[in-house]
Enzyme design. Structure first.
Site, PDB file in Angstrom:
ATOM      1  N   SER A 132       0.910  -1.336   0.004  1.00  0.00           N
ATOM      2  CA  SER A 132       0.084   0.010   0.037  1.00  0.00           C
ATOM      3  C   SER A 132       0.960   1.208  -0.072  1.00  0.00           C
ATOM      4  CB  SER A 132      -0.641  -0.020   1.141  1.00  0.00           C
ATOM      5  OG  SER A 132      -1.558   0.909   1.457  1.00  0.00           O
ATOM      6  N   TYR A 145      -1.975   0.289  11.096  1.00  0.00           N
ATOM      7  CA  TYR A 145      -1.941   0.027   9.404  1.00  0.00           C
ATOM      8  C   TYR A 145      -0.523   0.447   8.613  1.00  0.00           C
ATOM      9  CZ  TYR A 145      -3.548  -0.792   4.435  1.00  0.00           C
ATOM     10  OH  TYR A 145      -3.834  -1.454   3.446  1.00  0.00           O
TER      11      TYR A 145
HETATM   12  P1  NAP Z   1     -11.165  -6.348   0.937  1.00  0.00           P
HETATM   13  O1  NAP Z   1     -12.091  -6.183  -0.145  1.00  0.00           O
HETATM   14  O2  NAP Z   1     -11.336  -6.108   2.160  1.00  0.00           O
HETATM   15  O3  NAP Z   1     -10.555  -7.680   0.904  1.00  0.00           O
HETATM   16  C1  NAP Z   1      -9.436  -8.230   1.547  1.00  0.00           C
HETATM   17  C2  NAP Z   1      -9.496  -9.770   1.524  1.00  0.00           C
HETATM   18  O4  NAP Z   1      -8.326 -10.086   2.350  1.00  0.00           O
HETATM   19  C3  NAP Z   1     -10.633 -10.580   1.435  1.00  0.00           C
HETATM   20  O5  NAP Z   1     -10.768 -11.320   0.396  1.00  0.00           O
HETATM   21  C4  NAP Z   1     -10.602 -11.020   2.918  1.00  0.00           C
HETATM   22  O6  NAP Z   1     -11.133 -12.202   2.798  1.00  0.00           O
HETATM   23  C5  NAP Z   1      -9.089 -11.558   3.022  1.00  0.00           C
HETATM   24  N1  NAP Z   1      -8.505 -11.540   4.214  1.00  0.00           N
HETATM   25  C6  NAP Z   1      -8.583 -10.882   5.215  1.00  0.00           C
HETATM   26  N2  NAP Z   1      -8.028 -11.255   6.301  1.00  0.00           N
HETATM   27  C7  NAP Z   1      -7.751 -12.510   5.904  1.00  0.00           C
HETATM   28  C8  NAP Z   1      -7.179 -13.672   6.576  1.00  0.00           C
HETATM   29  N3  NAP Z   1      -6.753 -13.788   7.893  1.00  0.00           N
HETATM   30  N4  NAP Z   1      -7.016 -15.026   5.963  1.00  0.00           N
HETATM   31  C9  NAP Z   1      -7.160 -14.805   4.508  1.00  0.00           C
HETATM   32  N5  NAP Z   1      -7.683 -13.883   3.848  1.00  0.00           N
HETATM   33  C10 NAP Z   1      -7.958 -12.698   4.559  1.00  0.00           C
HETATM   34  O7  NAP Z   1     -10.024  -5.147   0.552  1.00  0.00           O
HETATM   35  P2  NAP Z   1      -9.111  -4.891  -0.631  1.00  0.00           P
HETATM   36  O8  NAP Z   1      -9.062  -3.429  -0.858  1.00  0.00           O
HETATM   37  O9  NAP Z   1      -9.260  -5.801  -1.701  1.00  0.00           O
HETATM   38  O10 NAP Z   1      -7.669  -5.547  -0.156  1.00  0.00           O
HETATM   39  C11 NAP Z   1      -6.474  -6.186  -0.344  1.00  0.00           C
HETATM   40  C12 NAP Z   1      -5.178  -5.951  -0.160  1.00  0.00           C
HETATM   41  O11 NAP Z   1      -4.894  -4.614  -0.738  1.00  0.00           O
HETATM   42  C13 NAP Z   1      -5.018  -5.650   1.422  1.00  0.00           C
HETATM   43  O12 NAP Z   1      -3.836  -6.052   1.670  1.00  0.00           O
HETATM   44  C14 NAP Z   1      -5.157  -4.233   1.462  1.00  0.00           C
HETATM   45  O13 NAP Z   1      -4.417  -3.830   2.746  1.00  0.00           O
HETATM   46  C15 NAP Z   1      -4.340  -3.685   0.344  1.00  0.00           C
HETATM   47  N6  NAP Z   1      -4.659  -2.450  -0.155  1.00  0.00           N
HETATM   48  C16 NAP Z   1      -5.929  -1.860  -0.150  1.00  0.00           C
HETATM   49  C17 NAP Z   1      -6.055  -0.453  -0.537  1.00  0.00           C
HETATM   50  C18 NAP Z   1      -7.675   0.085  -0.869  1.00  0.00           C
HETATM   51  O14 NAP Z   1      -7.886   1.398  -0.760  1.00  0.00           O
HETATM   52  N7  NAP Z   1      -8.670  -0.758  -0.812  1.00  0.00           N
HETATM   53  C19 NAP Z   1      -5.233   0.179  -0.809  1.00  0.00           C
HETATM   54  C20 NAP Z   1      -3.767  -0.266  -0.653  1.00  0.00           C
HETATM   55  C21 NAP Z   1      -3.466  -1.526  -0.335  1.00  0.00           C
HETATM   56  P3  NAP Z   1     -11.935 -13.149   4.148  1.00  0.00           P
HETATM   57  O15 NAP Z   1     -12.506 -12.013   5.037  1.00  0.00           O
HETATM   58  O16 NAP Z   1     -13.120 -14.150   3.326  1.00  0.00           O
HETATM   59  O17 NAP Z   1     -11.031 -14.018   4.738  1.00  0.00           O
END
Ligand code: NAP
Length: 247
Positions: A132, A145
């Site tokens: 991120s 975070y």
């Molecule tokens: P999201 O829609 O909330 O997806 C998060 C995913 O991570 C879900 O599939 C969730 O699945 C999984 N997850 C969470 N805890 C887990 C665990 N203990 N074991 C296995 N899976 C787990 O959010 P997203 O934005 O797509 O996030 C994906 C990645 O991108 C993350 O690492 C986040 O920090 C990063 N990111 C996001 C943003 C943003 O603005 N959205 C920006 C920069 C980076 P389950 O709950 O089904 O396990």
């Protein structure tokens, strides 16, 4: 058509992971997806002709079981599972939230990578870590975070050095604001508060990040895309966002 090469995507039950699994399948990878919400994973696997398996990256036994089912030669590992919990000053930090953020974003990434490294070496593979911009800068109330994502970035850079001399590639994809379930999770299900994160600007979509991942893993074998930092036009830094400008 399948190219016979396998890709694993963690955290593929929503958002960036789900879009990345879809995009990798589209360019010919056999995709294995992991997360805790099996119903969503199974629907995705059925749609893309992939394999779904429960994975909790915060649970060492679950990681072990999942990784044992991965084919012996792995082309791509996308460490995407993770997220944020809470947005409070350090003075009000909750241990449980910080522990969960470190478990998922850092230890989870390490555990899955450690377990799959022999398969990645056998498959001349590629590790893509979704960190991120929070791994490069800090912002008030975000210490739990940003600390976790700074650590994830440090692990990624370390891996790049440790794997130097092997064919395994390492890429850090660092997004800014992407509209997914990320903020809903961060604000413990408060949908109205989550919506405000993306108000007055056009955020990135999960598909935009999937594009970055696919681009990085489809370069020729001698090209290592080290880092991709990608933000919406309206976002200059983690805390400098232009809202209401039609951007
Ligand atoms: P999201 O829609 O909330 O997806 C998060 C995913 O991570 C879900 O599939 C969730 O699945 C999984 N997850 C969470 N805890 C887990 C665990 N203990 N074991 C296995 N899976 C787990 O959010 P997203 O934005 O797509 O996030 C994906 C990645 O991108 C993350 O690492 C986040 O920090 C990063 N990111 C996001 C943003 C943003 O603005 N959205 C920006 C920069 C980076 P389950 O709950 O089904 O396990």
């Amino acid at each position: 058509m399948s190219n016979g090469r396998w890709a694993v995507v963690t955290g593929a039950s929503s958002g960036i992971g789900e879009a990345t699994a879809r995009a990798l399948a589209k360019v010919g990878f056999e995709v294995m997806v992991g997360a805790r919400r099996m119903e969503r994973l199974e629907a995705l696997a059925a749609e893309i002709g992939g394999q779904a398996m429960r994975l909790d990256v915060a649970d060492a036994a679950s990681v072990e079981t999942f990784c044992a089912a991965v084919p012996a030669e792995l082309a791509v590992l996308v460490n995407n599972a993770g997220g944020a919990l809470g947005l409070e000053p350090v003075a009000q930090a909750r241990d449980i939230d910080w522990l969960t953020m470190i478990e998922t974003n850092v230890l989870g990434l390490m555990r899955v990578t450690r377990a799959l490294l022999p398969r990645l070496l056998a498959g001349r593979g590629h590790i893509v870590n979704v960190t991120s911009i929070a791994g490069r800068e800090v912002y008030p109330n975000g210490a739990g975070y940003t600390a976790a994502k700074h650590a994830a970035r440090a692990v990624t850079q370390t891996l790049r050095m440790e794997l130097n001399g092997t064919p395994v590639r390492v890429t850090d994809v660092a997004p800014g604001l992407v509209e997914t379930e990320f903020s809903r999770v961060r604000f413990f299900g408060d949908v109205e508060r989550a919506k405000k994160t993306y108000e007055g600007l056009t955020p990135l979509t999960a598909a935009d990040i999937a594009d970055c991942v696919v681009w990085a893993v489809t370069r020729p074998a001698h090209v290592n895309v080290d880092e991709i930092v990608v933000k919406p036009v309206a976002q200059a830094t983690a805390s400098m966002v232009a809202r209401g400008r039609g951007l």
